[in-house]
Design an enzyme around this catalytic site. Structure first.
Site, PDB file in Angstrom:
ATOM      1  N   TYR A  95      16.009  30.223   6.994  1.00 58.95           N
ATOM      2  CA  TYR A  95      14.844  31.004   7.308  1.00 58.95           C
ATOM      3  C   TYR A  95      15.019  31.297   8.971  1.00 58.95           C
ATOM      4  CZ  TYR A  95      12.324  30.559   3.011  1.00 58.95           C
ATOM      5  OH  TYR A  95      11.914  30.946   1.601  1.00 58.95           O
TER       6      TYR A  95
ATOM      7  N   LYS B 246       0.863  -1.267   0.069  1.00 61.07           N
ATOM      8  CA  LYS B 246      -0.129  -0.010   0.059  1.00 61.07           C
ATOM      9  C   LYS B 246       0.742   1.242   0.067  1.00 61.07           C
ATOM     10  CE  LYS B 246      -0.300  -0.197   5.101  1.00 61.07           C
ATOM     11  NZ  LYS B 246      -1.193  -0.691   6.164  1.00 61.07           N
TER      12      LYS B 246
END
Ligand SMILES: *Cc1c(COP(=O)(O)O)cnc(C)c1O
Length: 391
Positions: free
Chosen positions: A264, A35
């Site tokens: 940042y 999956k």
């Protein structure tokens, strides 16, 4: 490497892991759970490698994934683990895909879809033994059995499996596992008494497959194990090999003075004159933003911390006095052979599990596939043949 970064998937490791799991569980069959795009490794590629290595079953979440496996020519039994009321049941039944039901209305829908498909549905009945996720509680189990047996008597479904899922198999000694085993035994006894004759009874996920033989029954559902991972404390046992390596190349290198603010928010400052290297991977590619200052990567023969905030598509590494160069290879994580971190180490550093690390990179990074145990030392032509380009 497109854009300077890629995930390298070692399909030989996938095959070796499946073979090792088969050996470990002796008589039980192995379902390779692929999956979520094969836990980020590529669903069809992983499924093919798993089946070639002896996985008797495949597990996915949704019919659309199962149908994609069939379109890829994979004929092994496939079970859809998730059951949504509005899923394309008839298409799945036509393709010979096994479905799961944990409620009477869903049995009714699947039986009707079998009528549309003109073919008997292969159905696994799911009992909730204590996970409190999908499946019928023990109180609702007799009604589910009755509905499924009636649909079987009418020729609409065949009860191919009875199953449940463990909540705490990765917490050694947790009392819930014993309680779930007892409840599963009760559910199986009731099913037998009612006349159900499933081909497979199954309960175990990877941690249970590795550590709890009493949970194996006829089939084990292993996802993480196939990819060399486990949610157990300390990760997977050494006989499983991590199949994903995420690597990149430095796309820029520069010198900066001591006290330079990086990325940042300037959450990092260089302690001394430094070489900064730029890695073209960020949170949009799968590097958790919380990895700033926490996770390590491998470059020039040793580990380095991520310096400052992880950006959307890049992060910065302070190499100090080391003369890093544009084009240097960076490994975020891999099998750990050369000292590079593993996905398990990233998970430990970030307070999560290895599955959460590798699935982040699903479909966000170009992948390349390696199909032999190691292509190191091969001449370039052969090495190129050994790695199949990503789809
Ligand atoms: C994902 C999943 C598995 C596989 O779990 P792993 O720990 O990766 O082996 C097994 N069963 C169910 C129901 C699942 O959803």
């Amino acid at each position: 490497m497109d854009g300077g970064a890629e995930a390298v998937i070692d399909l030989a490791a996938v095959s070796a892991n499946v073979a090792a799991l088969r050996e470990h569980v002796r008589g039980a069959a192995v379902m390779a759970v692929v999956k979520s795009d094969g836990y980020g490794h590529g669903m069809t590629e992983a499924a093919r490698a798993a089946v070639a290595a002896g996985a008797q079953w495949l597990g996915v979440n949704r019919p659309s994934e199962a149908l994609a496996l069939r379109e890829a020519g994979i004929t092994a039994p496939v079970l859809c683990l998730l059951a949504a009321a509005d899923a394309p049941h008839a298409d799945a039944i036509r393709a010979g895909v096994d479905l799961s039901a944990g409620s009477v209305p869903l049995v009714t829908r699947i039986a009707a879809a079998a009528g549309q498909a003109g073919r008997q549905a292969r159905l696994h009945l799911k009992v909730d033994t204590g996970m409190s996720r999908g499946g019928a509680t023990l109180a609702d189990w007799p009604a589910l059995l009755a509905a499924a047996l009636a649909a079987e008597a009418a020729g609409q479904v065949r009860i191919t499996g009875i199953w449940s899922h463990l909540a705490c198999a990765d917490i050694p000694g947790h009392p819930a596992t014993e309680a779930q085993l007892t409840a599963f035994g009760e559910a199986l006894a009731l099913a037998d008494k009612a006349g159900a004759r499933p081909e497979v009874r199954h309960l175990a996920n990877t941690p249970a497959t590795v550590t709890l033989p009493e949970t194996w029954f006829d089939l084990v559902r292993t996802g993480g194990g196939v990819f060399g991972l486990a949610t157990l404390p300390g990760g997977a046992p050494p006989w499983l090999r991590p199949a994903m390596t995420v690597r990149a190349r430095l796309i820029q290198v520069k010198q900066v003075p001591a006290g330079t603010g990086v990325s940042y928010g300037h959450r990092y400052h260089t302690a001394a004159p430094a070489t900064l290297g730029l890695v073209p991977l960020g949170y949009a590619e799968g590097v958790p933003r919380s990895a700033s200052g926490a996770a390590a990567m491998w470059c020039r023969g040793r580990r380095w911390a991520i310096s400052g905030t992880v950006c959307m598509n890049q992060f910065v590494v302070d190499f100090g006095a080391e003369p890093a160069a544009e084009g240097d290879e960076v490994v975020l994580f891999g099998p750990g052979d050369d000292g590079e971190p593993t996905a398990q180490e990233w998970a430990d550093a970030l307070g999560t599990i290895s599955y959460d690390i590798v699935t982040r990179f699903a479909a966000r990074l170009p992948r390349s596939y390696r199909t032999v145990a190691s292509d190191q030392g091969l001449p370039p032509g052969l090495a190129a043949l050994a790695g199949t380009p990503a789809g």
